[in-house]
Design an enzyme around this catalytic site. Structure first.
Site, PDB file in Angstrom:
ATOM      1  N   PRO A   1       8.077 -28.686   1.475  1.00 26.35           N
ATOM      2  CA  PRO A   1       6.794 -29.325   1.737  1.00 26.35           C
ATOM      3  C   PRO A   1       6.479 -30.425   0.735  1.00 26.35           C
ATOM      4  O   PRO A   1       6.372 -30.180  -0.467  1.00 26.35           O
ATOM      5  CB  PRO A   1       5.782 -28.180   1.649  1.00 26.35           C
ATOM      6  CG  PRO A   1       6.565 -26.971   1.999  1.00 26.35           C
ATOM      7  CD  PRO A   1       7.937 -27.222   1.423  1.00 26.35           C
ATOM      8  N   GLU A   2       6.370 -31.650   1.247  1.00 28.79           N
ATOM      9  CA  GLU A   2       5.942 -32.785   0.439  1.00 28.79           C
ATOM     10  C   GLU A   2       4.560 -33.175   0.939  1.00 28.79           C
ATOM     11  O   GLU A   2       3.940 -32.422   1.685  1.00 28.79           O
ATOM     12  CB  GLU A   2       6.951 -33.932   0.573  1.00 28.79           C
ATOM     13  CG  GLU A   2       8.366 -33.509   0.197  1.00 28.79           C
ATOM     14  CD  GLU A   2       9.385 -34.631   0.336  1.00 28.79           C
ATOM     15  OE1 GLU A   2       9.018 -35.804   0.217  1.00 28.79           O
ATOM     16  OE2 GLU A   2      10.566 -34.326   0.576  1.00 28.79           O
TER      17      GLU A   2
ATOM     18  N   LYS B   1       1.324 -32.145  -3.966  1.00 29.06           N
ATOM     19  CA  LYS B   1       2.007 -31.286  -2.997  1.00 29.06           C
ATOM     20  C   LYS B   1       1.405 -29.894  -2.932  1.00 29.06           C
ATOM     21  O   LYS B   1       2.051 -28.961  -2.458  1.00 29.06           O
ATOM     22  CB  LYS B   1       3.481 -31.157  -3.374  1.00 29.06           C
ATOM     23  CG  LYS B   1       4.250 -32.473  -3.364  1.00 29.06           C
ATOM     24  CD  LYS B   1       5.670 -32.253  -3.824  1.00 29.06           C
ATOM     25  CE  LYS B   1       6.366 -33.572  -4.106  1.00 29.06           C
ATOM     26  NZ  LYS B   1       7.670 -33.376  -4.757  1.00 29.06           N
TER      27      LYS B   1
ATOM     28  N   HIS C   1       8.635 -11.844   4.344  1.00 26.99           N
ATOM     29  CA  HIS C   1       8.417 -12.897   3.354  1.00 26.99           C
ATOM     30  C   HIS C   1       6.944 -13.237   3.169  1.00 26.99           C
ATOM     31  O   HIS C   1       6.611 -14.262   2.590  1.00 26.99           O
ATOM     32  CB  HIS C   1       9.205 -14.154   3.736  1.00 26.99           C
ATOM     33  CG  HIS C   1      10.678 -13.925   3.817  1.00 26.99           C
ATOM     34  ND1 HIS C   1      11.327 -13.672   4.997  1.00 26.99           N
ATOM     35  CD2 HIS C   1      11.624 -13.898   2.847  1.00 26.99           C
ATOM     36  CE1 HIS C   1      12.615 -13.501   4.755  1.00 26.99           C
ATOM     37  NE2 HIS C   1      12.825 -13.624   3.457  1.00 26.99           N
TER      38      HIS C   1
ATOM     39  N   ARG D   1      11.837 -18.296   0.163  1.00 28.93           N
ATOM     40  CA  ARG D   1      12.593 -18.238  -1.083  1.00 28.93           C
ATOM     41  C   ARG D   1      11.821 -17.662  -2.248  1.00 28.93           C
ATOM     42  O   ARG D   1      12.417 -17.260  -3.244  1.00 28.93           O
ATOM     43  CB  ARG D   1      13.146 -19.623  -1.410  1.00 28.93           C
ATOM     44  CG  ARG D   1      14.350 -19.937  -0.559  1.00 28.93           C
ATOM     45  CD  ARG D   1      14.834 -21.347  -0.747  1.00 28.93           C
ATOM     46  NE  ARG D   1      15.354 -21.573  -2.069  1.00 28.93           N
ATOM     47  CZ  ARG D   1      15.842 -22.748  -2.450  1.00 28.93           C
ATOM     48  NH1 ARG D   1      15.861 -23.751  -1.592  1.00 28.93           N
ATOM     49  NH2 ARG D   1      16.305 -22.915  -3.656  1.00 28.93           N
TER      50      ARG D   1
ATOM     51  N   ARG E   1      20.436 -34.183  -7.108  1.00 26.79           N
ATOM     52  CA  ARG E   1      19.822 -34.094  -5.790  1.00 26.79           C
ATOM     53  C   ARG E   1      20.468 -35.078  -4.822  1.00 26.79           C
ATOM     54  O   ARG E   1      20.873 -36.171  -5.217  1.00 26.79           O
ATOM     55  CB  ARG E   1      18.339 -34.435  -5.892  1.00 26.79           C
ATOM     56  CG  ARG E   1      17.507 -33.223  -5.753  1.00 26.79           C
ATOM     57  CD  ARG E   1      16.314 -33.251  -6.648  1.00 26.79           C
ATOM     58  NE  ARG E   1      16.206 -31.985  -7.363  1.00 26.79           N
ATOM     59  CZ  ARG E   1      15.516 -31.817  -8.458  1.00 26.79           C
ATOM     60  NH1 ARG E   1      14.895 -32.802  -9.003  1.00 26.79           N
ATOM     61  NH2 ARG E   1      15.477 -30.643  -9.015  1.00 26.79           N
TER      62      ARG E   1
END
Length: 284
Positions: A2-3, A61, A93, A118, A271
């Site tokens: 998510p940006e 963010k 989750h 995660r 990256r």
DNA sequence: CCCCAGTCCTGCGGGC
DNA sequence: TGCCCGCAGGACTGGG
């Protein structure tokens, strides 16, 4: 993942939480390693029960709930965190549940869920001074949707870093992540490895304008849901900006901007970076 | 101060 | 078929 566009979509999707009162808050039973929640959940319950949500704000963010007690509940989704008002993708989750009572008693209660596959995400309750210290202008640059070309230039032009790496620095500009940095530089026609201190005023103008253009369009399409399908809006629906990506994740495919160059993948500061050598030449 | 490499965490997909 | 490893990239930390 998510940006800015995904977090903006999350905030818009949970708009119904505004004006509601927190009636309960708990961490669901979970086999996985628990996410970081500060203060601990028992304290959080005491501090939040009965609190009214005055506003939903996006800070870079992070989605933020501002309460009538001068505190802010700050969610940090990191890679896979989601805020949901609908059923989550799965229950194992699910990291935090917040029950909300609307001001209008005729309306039904809401369940605000923080889901994170995660588990790199965090939730923090901050008072006014902690919020300023941790997320104020000392720590976070101007929002990427608002930043002007001259602000961007001022904050980065003296840096020796490669421009793509610098755009990910949240102290310089808040909200850009790896995916949108690639798309922005393609639209700006700037090679990701060009050094900040070698860019001209015109270059910074192109970057600032591409930033607004790309992020606004991504918000219209409710963000990018990649192949792993993780990112969802507050109603657990996919975004669609991934269908408009020009270079991100498209290694060796024809560039969708010029249809001549082939998208290259390189690694910058550990990256993946995607760019088109035709649209974004290193020598300008 | 500036910048980089390492760390956290889980699920997925490639290679053998 | 099953196992292992590398990769995904948010933000933070420690060190050069």
């Amino acid at each position: 993942m998510p940006e800015l566009p995904e977090v903006e979509t999350m905030c818009r999707g949970i708009a119904a939480c505004r004006g509601t009162t927190i009636t309960a808050l708990y961490r669901p039973r979970c086999q996985l390693k628990p996410i970081q929640i500060r203060p601990q959940v028992s304290t959080l319950k005491k501090k939040l029960r009965g609190a009214r949500i005055e506003a939903i704000e996006r800070v870079g963010k992070r989605p933020v709930l501002r309460t009538d007690r001068g505190t802010r509940l700050v969610f940090e989704p990191r890679m896979t965190g989601l805020l949901l008002l609908a059923d989550p993708p799965d229950t194992e989750h699910l990291r935090l549940c917040i029950e909300l009572a609307p001001a209008d008693r005729r309306r039904s209660a809401l369940n605000l869920l923080f889901w994170d596959r995660r588990g790199l995400g965090t939730v923090r309750l901050l008072n006014e001074s902690a919020f300023e210290a941790q997320l104020g202008s000392e720590k976070l640059g101007p929002d990427a949707l608002q930043i002007s070309a001259s602000q961007l230039q001022e904050r980065l032009a003296s840096s020796q870093r490669e421009v793509k790496v610098a755009l990910l620095d949240q102290r310089a500009v808040a909200g850009i992540g790896n995916l949108y940095a690639a798309e922005i530089l393609l639209f700006a026609h700037i090679h990701p490895q060009r050094r900040c201190n070698q860019l001209t005023k015109v270059d910074w103008r192109r970057i600032a304008s591409a930033t607004r253009r790309v992020l606004q369009k991504a918000i219209r399409y409710e963000g990018s849901t990649l192949a792993d399908g993780t990112y969802r809006n507050a109603l657990n629906k996919k975004g669609s900006y991934q269908n408009h990506h020009r270079v991100y994740g498209r290694e060796s495919e024809l560039c969708r901007c010029c249809r001549v160059g082939r998208v290259q993948r390189i690694v910058q500061s550990q990256r993946a970076t995607f760019f088109c050598p035709e649209c974004q030449p290193l020598a300008s």
